[in-house]
Design a protein around this motif. Structure first.
Motif: not given
Length: 402
Positions: A120, A66, A123-124, A62-64, A60
Motif C-alpha cells: 500500500k 482486498g 502503491s501510493s 489491495h484495491e483489486r 494497488n
C-alpha cells in the motif's frame, strides 16, 4: 474540586486521543518498514511493485482483491485455486500455472499484513518514470537523435544517378542494335558458305548457328551409329558425342582438382577443415570475450570449495533462491537441486549460465544485473555442495541424470 477533576479527566482523554491519532501513521509506517524486510526476503524474487516478473505486478493489488483475500492467497494460493476461487484461478492461469509457494507455515498473519502495508505504501508513491521524465526530456532536447535509415524510391535518387542509369541503358540498347544490324548485313553476304563444315566448326560459325537456334554446339552431333557389341535384350546403344558443355565441365573439374591438391596438400597455402575450425573457434572466443552477455560464450569456471565462498553462496541462495527451490534445495515451485538430475545441466558452468540468463519460459528470472559474476559463481558452487544431502520432502527428480 469536582469541576477541576472533570476538566483534568476530559483533558487527559483528549490528549490520549490526540496521541493515538498522531501515532497511527507512525504505526502504519512501521508496519510498512517491517513488511519491506519480509517482502525482500520472500517475495522480491518473483514480484515487483510496478512490473510483471514471475508473478503479477503488485501495485494497488489491495484495491483489486482486498486485504482478507490477499492474506489467504499468500498463506496457500493453491488451496484457493483448488477451491475454484475465480480470482485465484485467473492469476494461476495467466502466469503459466506456476504455483506460488505457500507461506502459511513460514510467515505469520501479522507479517503478511505488514507486507500488504508495504505494498500500500509503495502503491501510493508516484511512479518513478514520472519523476525522472523532465530530466529525460531535457536530455533528449540536447541530444542528437540517430539518423533513421529510410528507403528511397528509384525516381527520388539524385538526377546524376538517374542520368547515369539512363545512359548505360542506351549504350546497351545501341550495342544490341548494332550487333543485330551487323548480322543482318554480313550473313547474306556469306551466302551458302556459312553451311560449310569448316565455317560451322569455327568459333564464329558456332556462335552464329547458336543464335539461329542450332543447339549442336551445346548438345553435340547425333551420329545415329549403333555400337555393334552394345545390344542387350533388344536395347541398343548409339555412339553419339557427349554434350560439349558436359565435356568442358568435366575438364574444368580435373583442372580444379589438380589446383586444389597443390594448394591444400602440396604447397599447404590453404587451411584444411580442422585448421578452419580452430580459427573460427578462436574468433568466437574473441567475440565472446568482447560480448559479456553472449549466452553462447564459453566459460571455464571451477567449483569454489572455500568455506567463505560457500557461506556467501548460501546467504545469496537463502535470500534469492529459497522461495522457489526450498531452504535446503529440496524444490518447491522450482526443481530439486540435491539429486543427480538436471534440467539444464549440472556442471558449474551450466548452472552459472542458468542462473545468469534464467529460464523465463519456466518462470525463472535472469539474475545478471542483480548479482555479480562472483556472486553467481558462489551460489552455483553452493548449489553443487547440496548434492546428495537428501533433505526431507524432496521433490521428485526432473531432467536428465548427470
Amino acid at each position: 474540586m469536582s469541576p477541576l477533576k472533570n476538566l483534568i479527566a476530559k483533558s487527559g482523554l483528549a490528549l490520549a486521543a490526540g496521541l493515538l491519532l498522531a501515532g497511527s501513521p507512525a504505526v502504519q509506517a512501521q508496519d510498512a518498514v517491517a513488511g519491506k524486510a519480509v517482502f525482500d526476503a520472500n517475495c522480491a524474487v518473483c514480484h515487483s511493485i510496478d512490473a510483471n516478473v514471475v508473478g503479477p505486478a503488485l501495485k494497488n493489488v489491495h484495491e483489486r482483491r482486498g486485504d482478507e483475500w490477499l492474506v489467504k492467497f499468500v498463506q496457500n494460493s493453491q488451496e484457493l485455486v483448488q477451491a475454484g476461487d475465480k480470482d485465484a484461478v485467473e492469476v494461476f492461469e495467466k502466469f503459466n500455472k506456476m504455483p506460488m509457494p505457500a507461506f502459511g507455515t513460514s510467515l505469520s498473519e501479522d507479517e503478511i499484513k505488514n507486507v500488504i502495508a508495504y505494498i500500500k505504501d509503495e502503491s501510493s508513491k508516484p511512479a518513478a518514470a514520472a519523476e525522472v521524465a523532465p530530466v529525460a526530456e531535457a536530455t533528449d532536447a540536447t541530444a542528437t537523435p540517430p539518423a533513421a535509415q529510410a528507403e528511397v524510391d528509384f525516381l527520388d535518387l539524385p538526377p546524376v544517378l538517374l542520368y547515369t542509369f539512363l545512359l548505360a541503358a542506351l549504350i546497351i540498347l545501341l550495342t544490341a542494335l548494332v550487333l543485330v544490324m551487323m548480322f543482318r548485313l554480313f550473313i547474306p553476304m556469306l551466302g551458302e558458305s556459312i553451311y560449310d563444315e569448316d565455317f560451322r566448326s569455327s568459333f564464329a560459325g558456332r556462335v552464329l548457328f547458336l543464335l539461329k537456334g542450332d543447339a549442336t554446339v551445346m548438345t553435340g552431333k547425333a551420329k545415329d551409329k549403333i555400337h555393334s557389341t552394345h545390344d542387350f535384350d533388344g536395347i541398343q546403344e548409339y555412339d553419339n558425342d557427349l554434350p560439349p558443355w558436359w565435356k568442358a565441365l568435366f575438364y574444368v573439374t580435373i583442372i580444379f582438382a589438380v589446383g586444389y591438391m597443390l594448394h591444400y596438400h602440396v604447397f599447404k597455402t590453404g587451411a584444411l577443415q580442422d585448421e578452419e575450425y580452430e580459427m573460427e573457434m578462436q574468433e568466437a572466443a574473441v567475440f565472446a570475450a568482447n560480448n559479456a552477455d553472449d549466452p553462447n560464450a564459453v566459460t571455464d569456471y571451477e567449483v569454489l570449495t572455500e568455506a567463505a565462498a560457500l557461506e556467501s553462496g548460501k546467504s545469496i541462495y537463502n535470500t534469492n533462491c529459497a522461495a522457489c527451490h526450498g531452504t535446503e534445495g529440496q524444490g518447491t515451485v522450482g526443481p530439486n537441486l540435491t539429486d543427480e538430475y538436471w534440467l539444464h545441466g549440472g556442471d558449474v558452468n551450466e548452472i552459472f549460465k542458468t542462473i545468469k540468463y534464467g529460464v523465463p519460459a519456466k518462470g525463472m528470472v535472469p539474475w545478471q544485473g542483480k548479482l555479480t559474476k562472483d556472486q553467481i559463481l558462489e551460489v552455483s558452487s553452493y548449489i553443487l555442495s547440496l548434492q546428495g544431502t537428501n533433505p526431507a520432502n524432496a521433490k521428485e527428480p526432473q531432467g536428465d541424470k548427470e
